[in-house]
Enzyme design. Structure first.
Site, PDB file in Angstrom:
ATOM      1  N   LYS A 158       0.863  -1.187   0.000  1.00 12.79           N
ATOM      2  CA  LYS A 158       0.000   0.000   0.000  1.00 12.79           C
ATOM      3  C   LYS A 158       0.895   1.231   0.000  1.00 12.79           C
ATOM      4  O   LYS A 158       1.873   1.288   0.757  1.00 12.79           O
ATOM      5  CB  LYS A 158      -0.857  -0.011   1.282  1.00 12.79           C
ATOM      6  CG  LYS A 158      -2.086   0.851   1.204  1.00 12.79           C
ATOM      7  CD  LYS A 158      -3.177   0.192   0.396  1.00 12.79           C
ATOM      8  CE  LYS A 158      -4.581   0.620   0.792  1.00 12.79           C
ATOM      9  NZ  LYS A 158      -5.596  -0.160   0.062  1.00 12.79           N
TER      10      LYS A 158
ATOM     11  N   THR B  79      -4.197  -5.329   1.109  1.00  9.55           N
ATOM     12  CA  THR B  79      -3.510  -4.038   1.263  1.00  9.55           C
ATOM     13  C   THR B  79      -4.310  -3.146   2.212  1.00  9.55           C
ATOM     14  O   THR B  79      -3.746  -2.287   2.880  1.00  9.55           O
ATOM     15  CB  THR B  79      -3.270  -3.345  -0.095  1.00  9.55           C
ATOM     16  OG1 THR B  79      -4.517  -2.909  -0.634  1.00  9.55           O
ATOM     17  CG2 THR B  79      -2.559  -4.264  -1.069  1.00  9.55           C
TER      18      THR B  79
ATOM     19  N   HIS C 194      20.732  27.228 -11.674  1.00 13.92           N
ATOM     20  CA  HIS C 194      21.514  28.341 -12.219  1.00 13.92           C
ATOM     21  C   HIS C 194      20.890  29.697 -11.920  1.00 13.92           C
ATOM     22  O   HIS C 194      19.671  29.864 -12.024  1.00 13.92           O
ATOM     23  CB  HIS C 194      21.642  28.186 -13.737  1.00 13.92           C
ATOM     24  CG  HIS C 194      22.190  26.844 -14.155  1.00 13.92           C
ATOM     25  ND1 HIS C 194      23.455  26.418 -13.810  1.00 13.92           N
ATOM     26  CD2 HIS C 194      21.640  25.840 -14.867  1.00 13.92           C
ATOM     27  CE1 HIS C 194      23.655  25.201 -14.296  1.00 13.92           C
ATOM     28  NE2 HIS C 194      22.569  24.828 -14.936  1.00 13.92           N
TER      29      HIS C 194
END
Ligand SMILES: O=c1[nH]c(=O)c2[nH]c(=O)[nH]c2[nH]1
Length: 309
Positions: A17, A63, A267
């Site tokens: 899960k 689950t 950057h």
């Protein structure tokens, strides 16, 4: 991942899960509260090949049951514990409670709720969200063997000087970047480090041991990036700074066997703007255009030569 042969094929499977969200509050008799918020992922290795091959789910840990277990175990934890210890506790439960489960992976991301200060005083029950996140992953086998990895996600750091990028000897016809003697160095560090504890039975017993370690690793990484407060430390490249940060971590913590750092180079481009009458903005190491797309991508890992990993 172990595979088995099924109907003449090589077969690997696991189920679990993801993104189970739980918060747990602990309250002291003096009225001081503690809170954690965790997002838990579980993956179980188990002998449940029948559910793939036929109408037979009798070997499956649902689950939904895994999700419930997260709340049940959170309830059982009567004392505050580290995210690592909760991951280990859950993984250990799945491999010991279920005969068919041979291994469990539990990973957790902790939301950075931090106690607020009001009128110079730490608040008893007020928290605000910080920035970087503490992560943990425990992989536990039925035998008791363990692999424990902790991490930091989203540690954004920037310095305004003491960074350059020189001597590009690979300058070719596509290279336009001039030597940069002064630049902003900015990155969002993702760090992972693996502890050398390889068994459930040799773990440090001190409460919040791994929480303290997390804070210390974060300090070592940041201090190495920034250098001393008044003078800083020179960075000839993201690569070199990353390497020094990884090395400082291994040198400082004997029970860390492996460290991986991912440090995008975010950057800050010099701004120069002119019109037909001349410059409007002339860059003098002062006005930048911050970008994150595209960004440099620099990552490396460092481990001890003589570790068992
Ligand atoms: O620290 C840097 N590493 C690079 O590999 C690189 N490449 C680049 O264009 N700028 C930078 N900066």
């Amino acid at each position: 991942m172990a595979h088995e042969v099924v109907e003449g094929f090589k077969f690997e499977q696991r189920h679990g899960k993801e993104r189970v969200r739980v918060a747990r509050v602990w309250k002291t008799p003096q009225g001081r509260h503690f809170v954690v918020e965790w997002r838990v992922g579980i993956s179980l290795f188990s002998d449940c090949v029948n559910s793939y091959l036929r109408d037979d789910n009798s070997d499956i840990v649902a689950t939904d049951t895994m999700k419930n277990t997260v709340y049940a175990k959170a309830k059982e934890c009567s004392d505050i514990l580290s995210v690592e210890d909760f991951a280990i506790l859950l993984a250990k439960h799945f491999v010991s409670f279920y005969q068919k489960v041979t291994g469990a992976i539990v990973n957790i991301v902790e939301k950075p709720w931090e106690r607020v200060t009001v009128d110079g005083q730490p608040h008893q029950h007020g928290f605000k969200l910080g920035s970087e996140k503490h992560t943990a992953e425990a992989i536990v086998q039925k035998s008791g063997s363990l692999q424990l990895t902790s991490g930091i996600e989203g540690l954004s750091v920037l310095k305004t000087t003491q960074a350059s990028f020189l001597h590009l000897i690979f300058a070719d016809k596509y290279t336009a970047l001039p030597d940069t003697r002064e630049r902003i160095l900015a990155t969002e560090v993702t760090a992972l480090w693996r502890y050398s504890y390889e068994s459930l039975y040799t773990l440090p017993q001190k409460p919040l041991y791994f929480t303290d370690k997390y804070l210390e690793v974060k300090t070592v990484l940041a201090d190495t990036f920034f250098g001393p407060p008044n003078t800083g430390v020179y960075s000839p490249s993201v690569q070199n700074t990353l390497y020094l940060m990884a090395k400082a971590t291994l040198n400082r913590f004997p029970d860390i066997a492996y460290v991986h750092l991912k440090m995008p180079n975010l950057h800050f481009l010099p701004v120069n703007i002119s019109n037909k009458d001349g410059p409007i903005v002339k860059f003098e190491d002062d006005v930048y255009l911050p970008t994150d797309e595209p960004h440099g991508s620099i990552q490396a890992s460092l481990s001890r030569l003589w570790s068992k990993l």
